[in-house]
Design a protein around this motif. Structure first.
Motif: not given
Length: 119
Positions: A6-8
């Motif tokens: 999630i979001n890197n």
């Protein structure tokens, strides 16, 4: 499942915080509701709902953890952490079943009291 990053950020790192908060919160809520009818009256359906969210969060977290485990170096600490995560599912299932039983029993007892008090 697809919720690995999630979001890197590895999803396990985020999800594990949900589990760490929800499992003790659910257990404490269950004990309070089982012991104090006034607490159960306030919680109502929220008790089994909280237990269900807790139950669902565990496999999501362990799945994300398995993905993360395959992307980091394995050592004894990582393996033990993974074992503990796998052992948590039966406990949260028991929490859910007991919470549902307490909620159902409270509702049944309340209905019986109301039926007996009616002329």
């Amino acid at each position: 499942m697809g919720l690995d990053v999630i979001n890197n950020v590895p999803a396990h790192v985020l999800f594990v915080h949900v589990v760490v908060v929800l499992v003790p919160l659910t257990a404490l809520s269950l004990v309070l509701c089982a012991v104090l009818p006034s607490t159960m009256r306030r919680f109502g359906f929220a008790l089994p709902a909280l237990a269900l969210v807790t139950l669902i969060s565990v496999p999501l977290t362990t799945h994300a953890g398995e993905w993360l485990e395959s992307h980091v170096d394995s050592n004894a600490l990582v393996r033990r952490h993974a074992e503990l995560g796998d052992e948590l599912l039966p406990w949260t299932l028991a929490l859910f079943l007991i919470a549902t039983g307490v909620w159902w029993s409270y509702g049944r007892a309340t209905r019986l009291v109301l039926q007996r008090s009616m002329p």
